[in-house]
Design a protein around this motif. Structure first.
Motif, PDB file in Angstrom:
ATOM      1  N   ARG A  21      56.303  39.857  37.419  1.00  0.00           N
ATOM      2  CA  ARG A  21      55.410  40.811  38.094  1.00  0.00           C
ATOM      3  C   ARG A  21      55.362  42.134  37.340  1.00  0.00           C
ATOM      4  N   HIS A  22      56.484  42.589  36.846  1.00  0.00           N
ATOM      5  CA  HIS A  22      56.478  43.851  36.091  1.00  0.00           C
ATOM      6  C   HIS A  22      55.710  43.697  34.783  1.00  0.00           C
ATOM      7  N   ALA A  23      55.813  42.532  34.151  1.00  0.00           N
ATOM      8  CA  ALA A  23      55.032  42.297  32.933  1.00  0.00           C
ATOM      9  C   ALA A  23      53.539  42.313  33.245  1.00  0.00           C
ATOM     10  N   GLU A  24      53.169  41.681  34.389  1.00  0.00           N
ATOM     11  CA  GLU A  24      51.764  41.722  34.785  1.00  0.00           C
ATOM     12  C   GLU A  24      51.319  43.145  35.115  1.00  0.00           C
ATOM     13  N   GLY A  25      52.227  43.929  35.718  1.00  0.00           N
ATOM     14  CA  GLY A  25      51.885  45.338  35.983  1.00  0.00           C
ATOM     15  C   GLY A  25      51.597  46.103  34.705  1.00  0.00           C
ATOM     16  N   LEU A  26      52.341  45.824  33.652  1.00  0.00           N
ATOM     17  CA  LEU A  26      52.081  46.478  32.370  1.00  0.00           C
ATOM     18  C   LEU A  26      50.711  46.081  31.832  1.00  0.00           C
ATOM     19  N   ILE A  27      50.345  44.801  32.038  1.00  0.00           N
ATOM     20  CA  ILE A  27      49.013  44.367  31.590  1.00  0.00           C
ATOM     21  C   ILE A  27      47.921  45.070  32.373  1.00  0.00           C
ATOM     22  N   ILE A  28      48.140  45.208  33.672  1.00  0.00           N
ATOM     23  CA  ILE A  28      47.141  45.876  34.521  1.00  0.00           C
ATOM     24  C   ILE A  28      47.007  47.341  34.125  1.00  0.00           C
ATOM     25  N   LEU A  29      48.143  48.011  33.892  1.00  0.00           N
ATOM     26  CA  LEU A  29      48.079  49.412  33.480  1.00  0.00           C
ATOM     27  C   LEU A  29      47.363  49.573  32.148  1.00  0.00           C
ATOM     28  N   SER A  30      47.436  48.565  31.309  1.00  0.00           N
ATOM     29  CA  SER A  30      46.763  48.633  30.006  1.00  0.00           C
ATOM     30  C   SER A  30      45.298  48.247  30.104  1.00  0.00           C
ATOM     31  N   GLY A  31      44.818  47.942  31.319  1.00  0.00           N
ATOM     32  CA  GLY A  31      43.413  47.631  31.507  1.00  0.00           C
ATOM     33  C   GLY A  31      43.093  46.162  31.388  1.00  0.00           C
ATOM     34  N   GLY A  32      44.092  45.296  31.313  1.00  0.00           N
ATOM     35  CA  GLY A  32      43.852  43.876  31.177  1.00  0.00           C
ATOM     36  C   GLY A  32      43.970  43.132  32.495  1.00  0.00           C
ATOM     37  N   SER A  33      43.853  41.814  32.404  1.00  0.00           N
ATOM     38  CA  SER A  33      43.967  40.944  33.572  1.00  0.00           C
ATOM     39  C   SER A  33      45.256  40.155  33.446  1.00  0.00           C
ATOM     40  N   PRO A  34      45.952  39.906  34.585  1.00  0.00           N
ATOM     41  CA  PRO A  34      47.251  39.226  34.502  1.00  0.00           C
ATOM     42  C   PRO A  34      47.179  37.858  33.836  1.00  0.00           C
ATOM     43  N   GLY A  35      46.067  37.152  33.974  1.00  0.00           N
ATOM     44  CA  GLY A  35      45.942  35.859  33.301  1.00  0.00           C
ATOM     45  C   GLY A  35      46.136  34.660  34.208  1.00  0.00           C
ATOM     46  N   ARG A  36      46.616  34.878  35.452  1.00  0.00           N
ATOM     47  CA  ARG A  36      46.750  33.778  36.399  1.00  0.00           C
ATOM     48  C   ARG A  36      45.488  33.661  37.240  1.00  0.00           C
ATOM     49  N   ALA A  37      45.044  32.409  37.524  1.00  0.00           N
ATOM     50  CA  ALA A  37      43.827  32.209  38.300  1.00  0.00           C
ATOM     51  C   ALA A  37      43.868  30.844  38.976  1.00  0.00           C
ATOM     52  N   TRP A  38      43.132  30.728  40.089  1.00  0.00           N
ATOM     53  CA  TRP A  38      43.015  29.474  40.859  1.00  0.00           C
ATOM     54  C   TRP A  38      41.550  29.120  41.024  1.00  0.00           C
ATOM     55  N   ARG A  39      41.322  27.831  41.031  1.00  0.00           N
ATOM     56  CA  ARG A  39      39.939  27.377  41.167  1.00  0.00           C
ATOM     57  C   ARG A  39      39.525  27.274  42.618  1.00  0.00           C
ATOM     58  N   LYS A  40      40.479  26.938  43.515  1.00  0.00           N
ATOM     59  CA  LYS A  40      40.174  26.728  44.927  1.00  0.00           C
ATOM     60  C   LYS A  40      40.818  27.823  45.768  1.00  0.00           C
ATOM     61  N   PRO A  41      40.321  28.021  47.015  1.00  0.00           N
ATOM     62  CA  PRO A  41      40.923  29.026  47.894  1.00  0.00           C
ATOM     63  C   PRO A  41      42.353  28.681  48.265  1.00  0.00           C
ATOM     64  N   VAL A  42      43.122  29.723  48.585  1.00  0.00           N
ATOM     65  CA  VAL A  42      44.527  29.614  48.978  1.00  0.00           C
ATOM     66  C   VAL A  42      44.679  30.357  50.292  1.00  0.00           C
ATOM     67  N   ARG A  43      45.519  29.794  51.209  1.00  0.00           N
ATOM     68  CA  ARG A  43      45.735  30.438  52.486  1.00  0.00           C
ATOM     69  C   ARG A  43      46.354  31.819  52.263  1.00  0.00           C
ATOM     70  N   LEU A  44      45.902  32.783  53.070  1.00  0.00           N
ATOM     71  CA  LEU A  44      46.424  34.143  52.949  1.00  0.00           C
ATOM     72  C   LEU A  44      47.901  34.211  53.277  1.00  0.00           C
ATOM     73  N   VAL A  45      48.359  33.374  54.197  1.00  0.00           N
ATOM     74  CA  VAL A  45      49.788  33.401  54.518  1.00  0.00           C
ATOM     75  C   VAL A  45      50.618  32.980  53.319  1.00  0.00           C
ATOM     76  N   ASP A  46      50.102  32.000  52.542  1.00  0.00           N
ATOM     77  CA  ASP A  46      50.820  31.608  51.332  1.00  0.00           C
ATOM     78  C   ASP A  46      50.786  32.716  50.286  1.00  0.00           C
TER      79      ASP A  46
END
Length: 679
Positions: A464-489
């Motif tokens: 998560r901290h590595a992804e935060g560094l990517i976000i601060l640098s203006g990038g995208s974390p790189g993880r993605a899903w094709r289908k919806p996921v329950r909000l509780v999950d």
């Protein structure tokens, strides 16, 4: 007037106003002096007409009365002498009354102090006539003394005439002096005529009587010989023609005969009384006419001189006025041009500082390309000193924009380095999580499994901290899903990335799903908020997460039981969350808030903080309807209100041998890796 704090326009106006005011003052002074001379000469001519002519008439009346008085005393028994004397008195009184009226009239104000004093002396001398006439009627005076007394009455008229000369200019005083002296010479001739009448009327004239004729004779001869030659042409020629007249010649012959007499008594035989009387009267009339003509010519010269002064004054004033107008026009054009250049420079500098450079900086912050020639064109403000200042601004502008571009490129380079390192770390951490998952499934020892779970949780937080560094640098974390996921999950996965996950209570959720494109960012956003709530609350308290469907989407509430924030701090944080702020490298204490703000704006999510009913802080996350989706099937998880794997003792291994890290790994996956449920 204090110009130190005034505008440049006011200073330039003041700079131009000083010489213009001085020039106007000099023009006004010169015009007033020139026109003042005109009015002085014009007023002097009208004043002399109001007073000089009555005085001349009174003097002629006194001269006639003087002669009549002498004849009255010398020939007291002659027929008609008394009547002639009375007629002369009446003429004098009539003209004296006119003079006295003029002395108290409105024209008196035109006289200066000297002229008024001389006029009062003349009027005072006229007041002596009553006593003198009484003495003549009583024959208590000799005709010689009477002649002297009348001379004293007439004498103040000459200083009064001379007082007008002091106010004249040019050649007028000289011509006026000559005219006064010629009038004095005529008065001496009139004295001589009166004394000659007395001598010829005496039976036996004595030496004093003889001398009474001789003294005025010498005076008038001297004055005529001097001042006739001082006259200008054609006046001199006219006077010389008068000297050649029969009357003048006859008087001159009789004067020589008078002076040639050895004995005063011989005068009675050498001078023909009738001839003298007719010649003297004729000559006096001619002198009166000539002096009047000279006075008229002098008045014409005075008026001509005054008009010349007026025309010269008007000409000089007109030229001066034209010069002033030209000076004002030229000064205004120069001043307005200078002000226009300075105002243009000021406006251009303001535009540079307030619009162009901030626009360039905004474009650079947004990563857009910048054309220096378009965004920061050179200032065009002239070629003189102001143009040099403008060129200096151009140099400063180019340097500032170039430095900003270099700084932006440097930041982009640093961001690229950080993104590269973070992605490398992200790949390694994913591999490490995969390896840990394999080890967790393979081992059966509870102690080793607990250590593996702790290592699994630490690795998840590192990712998560590595992804935060990517976000601060203006990038995208790189993880993605094709289908919806329950909000509780999604929420449980976010809680699993927090260090104190055991303190977090997740309330029951509706079976609402989240689009796959927003799962990674929402997970990270919620994790940052939950960790912030756990860090800033006492360790023995709980953090509650609950959610429900609302009119505008889905609302998540993250509630802690900490010390809370002041209203000012809440307003500042909400402003930071709502309005995009440039990333400040110095503000390292609030990196999580910056990550939350950037992720929320990326998906249109509204995040706000408010005071909690428990005294702490509540974070409200409003996910818009556009990001929600329906997910079929029951809600996965443990008993309501408890995070899976958190049913056991806080900090201990979960029941069934699975940790939150293991469950959330089934949900969260790295791009290019294995997908969890629905992935």
């Amino acid at each position: 007037m204090r110009l130190r704090s005034s505008s440049i326009r006011a200073k330039i106006i003041a700079l131009l106003l000083v010489p213009i005011v001085a020039l106007v003052g000099l023009w006004a002074y010169a015009t007033l002096v020139t026109t003042g001379d005109f009015w002085n000469q014009f007023t002097l001519a009208s004043t002399y007409k109001a007073f000089g002519q009555p005085v001349d008439q009174v003097v002629r009346d006194l001269q006639n009365e003087r002669e009549a008085a002498v004849v009255r005393l010398a020939r007291s028994r002659a027929q008609g002498v008394q009547d002639d004397y009375l007629k002369a008195q009446q003429a004098t009184d009539q003209d004296a009354l006119i003079l006295q009226r003029a002395a108290v009239g409105q024209d008196t104000g035109k006289l200066d102090a000297s002229q008024r004093a001389r006029l009062q002396e003349l009027l005072k001398s006229l007041g002596q006539l009553a006593q003198l006439r009484q003495q003549v009627d009583q024959e208590s005076l000799s005709w010689q003394f009477t002649l002297t007394r009348y001379n004293e009455v007439i004498a103040p008229s000459f200083p009064f005439r001379s007082s007008f000369l002091t106010r004249q200019s040019g050649q007028l005083p000289r011509q006026g002096t000559i005219l006064i002296e010629l009038a004095r010479a005529r008065d001496y001739l009139a004295q001589e005529d009166a004394a000659m009448e007395g001598v010829l009327g005496s039976d036996n004239p004595g030496v004093l009587q003889y001398q009474a004729v001789l003294d005025p004779m010498h005076h008038q001869q001297a004055l005529f010989s001097v001042y006739i030659g001082e006259l200008d042409e054609p006046d001199q020629s006219e006077y010389q023609a008068l000297q050649g007249s029969d009357a003048w010649g006859a008087v001159a012959v009789m004067e020589r005969e008078y002076q040639a007499s050895d004995n005063p008594a011989d005068v009675l035989h050498s001078i023909n009384e009738a001839r003298w009387h007719s010649s003297a009267d004729q000559l006096l009339d001619q002198l009166t006419a000539e002096n009047t003509k000279l006075a008229g010519a002098l008045g014409d010269r005075a008026r001509s001189y005054a008009m010349g002064l007026l025309w010269r004054g008007l000409t000089a004033g007109g030229i001066g006025l034209v010069a002033i107008v030209l000076s004002v026009v030229i000064s205004l054009r120069i001043g307005r041009g200078l002000v226009r250049e300075l105002v243009n420079l000021r406006n251009t500098a303001h535009e540079l500082a307030e619009r162009r450079l901030p626009s360039v900086m905004r474009l650079l912050r947004e990563g857009q390309p910048v054309d220096i020639a378009v965004e920061a064109p050179e200032l065009e403000v002239g070629a003189a000193e102001i143009g040099q200042v403008g060129r200096a601004f151009n140099a400063v502008q180019r340097t500032a924009v170039q430095a900003a571009i270099e700084q932006a490129e440097l930041r982009r380079g640093i961001s690229a380095v950080f993104v590269n390192l973070a992605r490398r770390s992200q790949v390694l951490l994913h591999r490490q999580l995969t390896l840990l998952d394999t080890m967790e499934r393979r081992t059966e020892d509870p102690a080793e499994l607990e250590d593996l779970f702790k290592l699994d949780h630490l690795t998840t937080r590192m990712r998560r901290h590595a992804e935060g560094l990517i976000i601060l640098s203006g990038g995208s974390p790189g993880r993605a899903w094709r289908k919806p996921v329950r909000l509780v999950d999604v929420v449980r996965a976010a809680v699993g990335e927090v260090e104190d996950y055991a303190r977090v209570i997740v309330r029951p959720f509706p079976s609402t799903g989240l689009l796959g494109s927003a799962v990674a960012d929402v997970t990270h956003l919620v994790a940052e908020l939950v960790e912030n709530a756990a860090v800033f609350s006492p360790p023995q308290t709980q953090v509650t997460v609950q959610g429900e469907v609302v009119a505008h989407g889905f609302a998540l509430e993250i509630d802690d039981r900490g010390l809370g924030l002041s209203e000012q701090a809440l307003a500042e944080i909400n402003q930071r969350l709502e309005v995009e702020q440039p990333f400040d490298l110095a503000d390292t204490d609030r990196l999580g808030l910056f990550v939350v703000s950037r992720l929320a704006r990326r998906h249109g999510i509204r995040v706000s903080l408010r005071a909690s009913a428990y005294g702490g802080t509540t974070a409200v996350v409003l996910i818009p309807r556009e990001l929600l989706a329906e997910v079929p099937g029951p809600v996965a998880g443990a008993a309501p209100g408890v995070v899976p794997g958190a049913a056991g003792a806080p900090g201990g291994p979960p029941a069934g041998g699975r940790a939150p890290g293991g469950r959330q790994r089934e949900l969260v996956a790295v791009a290019g890796g294995a997908a969890g449920p629905g992935g």
